[in-house]
Design an enzyme around this catalytic site. Structure first.
Site, short mmCIF file in Angstrom:
data_model
loop_
_atom_site.label_atom_id
_atom_site.label_comp_id
_atom_site.label_asym_id
_atom_site.label_seq_id
_atom_site.Cartn_x
_atom_site.Cartn_y
_atom_site.Cartn_z
N ASP A 84 -14.13 43.47 59.47
CA ASP A 84 -15.11 43.09 60.49
C ASP A 84 -15.27 44.15 61.57
OD1 ASP A 84 -15.19 40.68 59.08
OD2 ASP A 84 -13.61 39.82 60.32
N GLY A 104 -20.81 47.13 57.86
CA GLY A 104 -22.17 46.84 57.40
C GLY A 104 -23.20 47.65 58.18
N LYS A 105 -23.02 47.71 59.50
CA LYS A 105 -23.99 48.43 60.32
C LYS A 105 -23.91 49.94 60.06
CE LYS A 105 -23.35 49.67 64.48
NZ LYS A 105 -23.08 49.71 65.92
N HIS A 165 -20.50 40.94 55.58
CA HIS A 165 -20.94 42.05 56.43
C HIS A 165 -22.31 41.72 57.01
CE1 HIS A 165 -20.36 43.14 52.17
NE2 HIS A 165 -21.67 43.15 52.14
N THR A 219 -9.75 33.04 52.96
CA THR A 219 -11.14 32.65 53.23
C THR A 219 -11.57 31.48 52.34
OG1 THR A 219 -11.92 34.26 51.62
CG2 THR A 219 -11.80 34.99 53.92
N ARG A 276 -4.98 38.96 32.81
CA ARG A 276 -5.93 39.28 31.75
C ARG A 276 -6.52 38.05 31.06
NH1 ARG A 276 -1.44 43.27 30.58
NH2 ARG A 276 -0.66 41.78 32.10
N GLN A 316 -13.34 44.56 53.86
CA GLN A 316 -12.07 44.25 54.52
C GLN A 316 -11.62 45.47 55.34
OE1 GLN A 316 -12.24 43.26 51.00
NE2 GLN A 316 -12.98 41.37 51.84
N THR A 333 -5.09 40.67 51.86
CA THR A 333 -6.00 40.19 50.84
C THR A 333 -5.44 40.55 49.45
OG1 THR A 333 -8.33 40.08 50.18
CG2 THR A 333 -7.54 42.23 50.97
N VAL A 371 -18.08 34.71 57.06
CA VAL A 371 -17.92 33.89 55.86
C VAL A 371 -17.48 32.48 56.22
CG1 VAL A 371 -16.65 33.61 53.69
CG2 VAL A 371 -17.35 35.88 54.43
N ARG A 383 -12.48 34.68 65.57
CA ARG A 383 -11.60 35.84 65.37
C ARG A 383 -10.69 36.01 66.58
NH1 ARG A 383 -16.61 39.69 63.42
NH2 ARG A 383 -16.87 38.79 61.36
P1 GTP Z 1 -16.30 42.97 56.36
O1 GTP Z 1 -16.93 43.62 55.18
O2 GTP Z 1 -16.20 41.46 56.24
O3 GTP Z 1 -14.98 43.53 56.77
O4 GTP Z 1 -17.31 43.10 57.65
P2 GTP Z 1 -18.00 44.27 58.48
O5 GTP Z 1 -17.07 45.39 58.75
O6 GTP Z 1 -19.30 44.65 57.86
O7 GTP Z 1 -18.26 43.56 59.91
P3 GTP Z 1 -18.96 42.18 60.25
O8 GTP Z 1 -20.42 42.36 60.03
O9 GTP Z 1 -18.28 41.04 59.63
O10 GTP Z 1 -18.62 42.05 61.83
C1 GTP Z 1 -19.01 42.94 62.79
C2 GTP Z 1 -19.81 42.19 63.88
O11 GTP Z 1 -20.06 43.07 64.94
C3 GTP Z 1 -21.18 41.74 63.39
O12 GTP Z 1 -21.54 40.58 64.05
C4 GTP Z 1 -22.08 42.92 63.79
O13 GTP Z 1 -23.43 42.56 63.93
C5 GTP Z 1 -21.46 43.30 65.11
N1 GTP Z 1 -21.59 44.72 65.50
C6 GTP Z 1 -21.42 45.82 64.73
N2 GTP Z 1 -21.49 46.94 65.49
C7 GTP Z 1 -21.71 46.52 66.76
C8 GTP Z 1 -21.85 47.21 68.02
O14 GTP Z 1 -21.79 48.44 68.12
N3 GTP Z 1 -22.05 46.42 69.11
C9 GTP Z 1 -22.15 45.06 69.06
N4 GTP Z 1 -22.35 44.38 70.18
N5 GTP Z 1 -21.97 44.40 67.90
C10 GTP Z 1 -21.77 45.12 66.77
P1 IMP Z 2 -8.47 36.21 51.09
O1 IMP Z 2 -8.92 37.60 50.88
O2 IMP Z 2 -9.57 35.20 51.12
O3 IMP Z 2 -7.36 35.81 50.13
O4 IMP Z 2 -7.81 36.13 52.54
C1 IMP Z 2 -6.60 36.80 52.85
C2 IMP Z 2 -6.61 37.28 54.31
O5 IMP Z 2 -7.57 38.32 54.46
C3 IMP Z 2 -7.00 36.19 55.32
O6 IMP Z 2 -6.28 36.43 56.51
C4 IMP Z 2 -8.49 36.47 55.56
O7 IMP Z 2 -8.90 36.00 56.82
C5 IMP Z 2 -8.52 37.98 55.47
N1 IMP Z 2 -9.83 38.53 55.04
C6 IMP Z 2 -10.29 38.63 53.78
N2 IMP Z 2 -11.49 39.22 53.76
C7 IMP Z 2 -11.79 39.51 55.04
C8 IMP Z 2 -12.91 40.17 55.67
O8 IMP Z 2 -13.87 40.61 55.05
N3 IMP Z 2 -12.86 40.29 57.03
C9 IMP Z 2 -11.78 39.85 57.75
N4 IMP Z 2 -10.72 39.24 57.21
C10 IMP Z 2 -10.74 39.07 55.87
MG MG Z 3 -16.95 40.77 58.00
#
Ligand code: GTP
Ligand code: IMP
Ligand code: MG
Length: 337
Positions: free
Chosen positions: A13, A17-18, A43, A127, A141, A179, A194, A253, A258
């Protein structure tokens, strides 16, 4: 032209994605491919105020000229995949999105096993998306593969072949991880992790690209930190303090809140080492330093924000090239320019 991997530096997180969607908009890669565990990831891609929270389709969907691929290392839930095709129908996904023949499939039984396991739900705080049990079946397998699922037939491809052909033809390729480093099955805070490795080498392997083909590894952090689920979080701050600072986040998800903390330099150093980071991105500077929001250049950023970036660079010894100042794809100060 280059091959770039984007991975999470802390506990997921971080806003990969961004960063991925920004780099895709800029580089218009021939191929953008996703590694990582599966639909446990969520993401966010924010385009003109509209937020797309996606779990299966790579964040690079924004780049309309790109092939958008899911590598064999990724677990696929066909229902989630189909729903996202519908969600992203304005992005002309059909004909350019594809799943590797050998992706393992998450079934209802995997989800039931995940959500009924006390160990996974109460201790690890998974999750509940079936990823752990599906990866266990893969190791045993006995798991089913994408090539045996009729509804996925129109979307199957050989991901390694497509990517390696693009690399050999001198095209840009972007590989996105999901992740974060601290959740790696090998290098993270085991057992609170994970069900697979999440480091850059693993992500390259997930999509079938060898280490000699990678030019850049961008490890993504936030200016602060977050963790969702179980496990240690040494730099965690109390919720009330985080709230006062305007830092409140909910999982894409699961909707879980958080936990928030300060930047963990020790984890950061280990993360850039094992990921082989050539650059880092630091998102959410605007949340810690609100005056960062509308800045266009590094020099315009408030002094405290620059000091924070420079401290991270000094501790991690990797240049911070991309600085996030908002959630939109282009809310980035790109110091390479
Ligand atoms: P995973 O693949 O689940 O690990 O997620 P991720 O790394 O793509 O991040 P995710 O989108 O779950 O969470 C990031 C959050 O921060 C989202 O709500 C984004 O829209 C937000 N975000 C990303 N960059 C910025 C930023 O520079 N400023 C602000 N205010 N929000 C941001
Ligand atoms: P699982 O991957 O669903 O088995 O979760 C295992 C651990 O990884 C838990 O603590 C989840 O919250 C964390 N986790 C899995 N995927 C993500 C993600 O994309 N963002 C943040 N935490 C994650
Ligand atoms: Mg995320």
């Amino acid at each position: 032209m280059s091959t770039t991997i984007i991975v999470g530096g802390h506990f997921g997180d971080e806003g990969k994605g961004k960063i991925v969607s920004y780099l895709c908009a800029e580089k218009k890669p021939k191929v953008v491919a996703r590694g990582g565990v599966g639909p446990n990831a969520g993401h966010s891609v924010v385009i003109k105020g509209k937020k797309y929270g996606i779990r299966m389709i790579p964040s690079g969907f924004v780049s309309m000229e790109s092939r958008v691929l899911i590598g064999a290392g990724v677990l696929v839930n066909p229902n989630v995949f189909m729903d996202e095709l519908e969600l992203l129908k304005d992005f002309n996904m059909k004909g350019r999105v594809a799943v590797d023949n050998n992706c393992a499939i998450i079934t209802k039984q995997h989800i039931i096993a995940d959500t009924r396991s006390k160990h996974l739900t109460q201790k690890i705080k998974s999750t509940g998306t079936g990823c752990g049990p599906a990866n266990a079946d893969r190791v045993n397998r006995v798991v089913g593969l994408a090539k045996d699922v009729p509804e996925l037939k129109p979307y199957l491809t050989d991901v390694p072949l497509e990517i390696n052909e693009a690399i050999d033809a001198g095209e840009n390729v972007i590989i996105e991880g999901t992740q974060g480093f601290g959740l790696s099955l090998f290098y993270g805070t085991y057992p609170y992790v994970t069900s697979n490795d999440t480091s850059a080498s693993a992500i390259a392997s997930d999509v079938g690209v060898g280490p000699t083909k990678i030019d850049e590894v961008v490890t993504v952090f936030k200016a602060h930190m977050s963790r969702v689920g179980g496990g240690p979080f040494p730099t965690e701050i109390p919720m009330e303090e985080a709230e006062k600072m305007g830092l409140m986040e909910f999982g894409t998800v699961t909707g879980r809140r958080r936990k928030i903390g300060k930047f963990d330099f020790e984890l950061g150093r280990r993360s850039v080492m094992i990921n082989g980071a050539t650059q880092i991105a630091i998102n959410c500077l605007d949340l810690m330093f609100p005056e960062s929001k509308d800045c266009k250049t590094y020099e315009e950023l408030p002094r405290e924000a620059r000091a924070h970036v420079e401290k991270i660079e000094k501790e991690l010894k990797v240049p911070a090239t991309l600085l996030g100042i908002g959630p939109e794809v282009h809310d980035i100060i790109d110091r390479r320019k």
